[in-house]
Write an enzyme that holds these catalytic residues in place. Structure first.
Site, PDB file in Angstrom:
ATOM      1  N   ASN A  98       2.567  21.304 -27.841  1.00 25.31           N
ATOM      2  CA  ASN A  98       3.939  20.798 -27.755  1.00 25.31           C
ATOM      3  C   ASN A  98       4.130  19.553 -28.614  1.00 25.31           C
ATOM      4  OD1 ASN A  98       4.528  22.798 -25.886  1.00 25.31           O
ATOM      5  ND2 ASN A  98       4.299  21.455 -24.115  1.00 25.31           N
ATOM      6  N   THR A 138       7.275   6.206 -19.694  1.00 25.63           N
ATOM      7  CA  THR A 138       8.553   6.906 -19.588  1.00 25.63           C
ATOM      8  C   THR A 138       9.054   6.821 -18.147  1.00 25.63           C
ATOM      9  OG1 THR A 138       7.442   9.027 -19.186  1.00 25.63           O
ATOM     10  CG2 THR A 138       7.964   8.478 -21.458  1.00 25.63           C
ATOM     11  N   ASP A 196       6.238  15.316 -23.910  1.00 25.31           N
ATOM     12  CA  ASP A 196       5.518  15.651 -25.141  1.00 25.31           C
ATOM     13  C   ASP A 196       6.404  15.405 -26.360  1.00 25.31           C
ATOM     14  OD1 ASP A 196       3.327  16.480 -23.613  1.00 25.31           O
ATOM     15  OD2 ASP A 196       4.076  18.535 -23.485  1.00 25.31           O
TER      16      ASP A 196
END
Length: 324
Positions: A52, A223, A257
């Site tokens: 990914n 994140t 990703d």
């Protein structure tokens, strides 16, 4: 100089059962379960964290080198990645095992029954990075993504021994790894990627404080879903970047990703930390608005327009100078 991405390469087989699993269970017979569900949908997606990330970097023009292990059933997937700018010549093909596979059935109330077959991924530990560098030239960065645990440790130690800059992305492997292994995977990383939960898990298992982690890594990128991204470095003010607003239904698989791919591409282009993080945020939003981790596209003009709306015209102009 090229970026090498090590990590899992897998296919996802996702099915939908229109009823409820629980309605099929027989009280008093749970020790003798034998069930079959007639599903009404089957979707196959290309996946695996390493693949990914490489896909996203390929879309951004970096020609990443994918490093992982696959089975003889990888040919179509290989062609797909190659068409999208990924160098797959360093992928190890197993003689005996299939490519890793995730098979999941979801019922009408989102209960899931799933199996993961690691398959050829177990052979990733046989891969040495030095021949990769000999083939493509000095490696600018090695991403050590979630993979066979022995492979992750081997790649990390080789990076330290050979002086390759590396990004630590232990991701879902943090859930079962012990503190000693996590410390080994993180120590000396130029970049560390986690989400909020993984960051807390890392601190809990290693016994380190936030400051102690920052003393051991160059940049820590965390994140935070709708709250955006937090970027920290020792001795510097934290940087916070918003999540680019979505305009379509969200399927979050693969968003992390994609963010990593955007951030790494931005840094490879020479962008500052804030701008690279903004790029990562924008790529992540493109990824979560489609079903499948490698189904998004980065159409130049719509992407730049959306980037300008989120971060301003000057930011978009800086990105435009590098965007394929």
């Amino acid at each position: 100089m090229p970026v090498a991405v090590t990590g899992s390469i897998a296919t996802d087989h996702l099915m939908t059962f229109p009823g409820k699993f629980t309605e099929q269970f027989v009280e008093g017979q749970m020790e003798n379960v034998s069930l079959s569900f007639l599903v009404d949908d089957l979707v196959q997606h290309r996946g695996g964290a390493g693949a990914n990330m490489a896909y996203g970097l390929g879309l951004l023009g970096l020609a990443p080198v994918l490093v992982g292990a696959v089975g003889s059933d990888f040919a179509d997937y290989d062609a797909w990645l190659t068409r999208h700018g990924v160098d797959t010549a360093s992928v190890h093909w197993s003689e005996f095992k299939h490519t890793a596979r995730f098979v999941c059935t979801t019922d009408a109330v989102n209960n899931q029954i799933a199996s993961f077959y690691s398959g050829a991924m177990s052979e990733a530990s046989s891969i040495e990075l030095a021949p990769v560098a000999d083939r493509v030239g000095a490696l600018d960065l090695v991403v050590v993504g979630p993979n066979d645990p022995t492979a992750m440790v081997r790649h990390t130690r080789e990076c330290r021994d050979r002086g390759y800059a590396f990004a630590a992305d232990p991701s879902q492997q943090l859930a079962w790894a012990d503190g000693e292994m996590i410390r080994d995977l993180v120590d000396g990383a130029d970049l560390l990627f986690t989400n909020e939960y993984e960051a807390a898990l890392l601190l809990q298992k290693t016994g380190w404080s936030d400051a102690e982690v920052l003393d051991r890594v160059g940049t820590w990128i965390t994140t935070r879903a709708a709250d955006g991204v937090l970027v920290r470095q020792a001795g510097a003010e934290p940087i916070e970047v918003i999540a680019v607003p979505e305009t379509k239904p969200v399927e979050p698989t693969g968003g992390g990703d994609a963010l990593r791919a955007g951030f790494i591409a931005g840094r490879a282009w020479g962008l500052g930390l804030e701008r690279a993080t903004q790029l990562g945020s924008a790529v992540a939003t493109e990824a979560v608005e489609v079903i499948g981790t490698q189904e998004y596209e980065l159409r130049r003009e719509p992407f730049l327009e959306r980037f300008a709306d989120a971060f301003g015209a000057d930011a978009a102009e800086e990105i435009a100078a590098h965007l394929p």
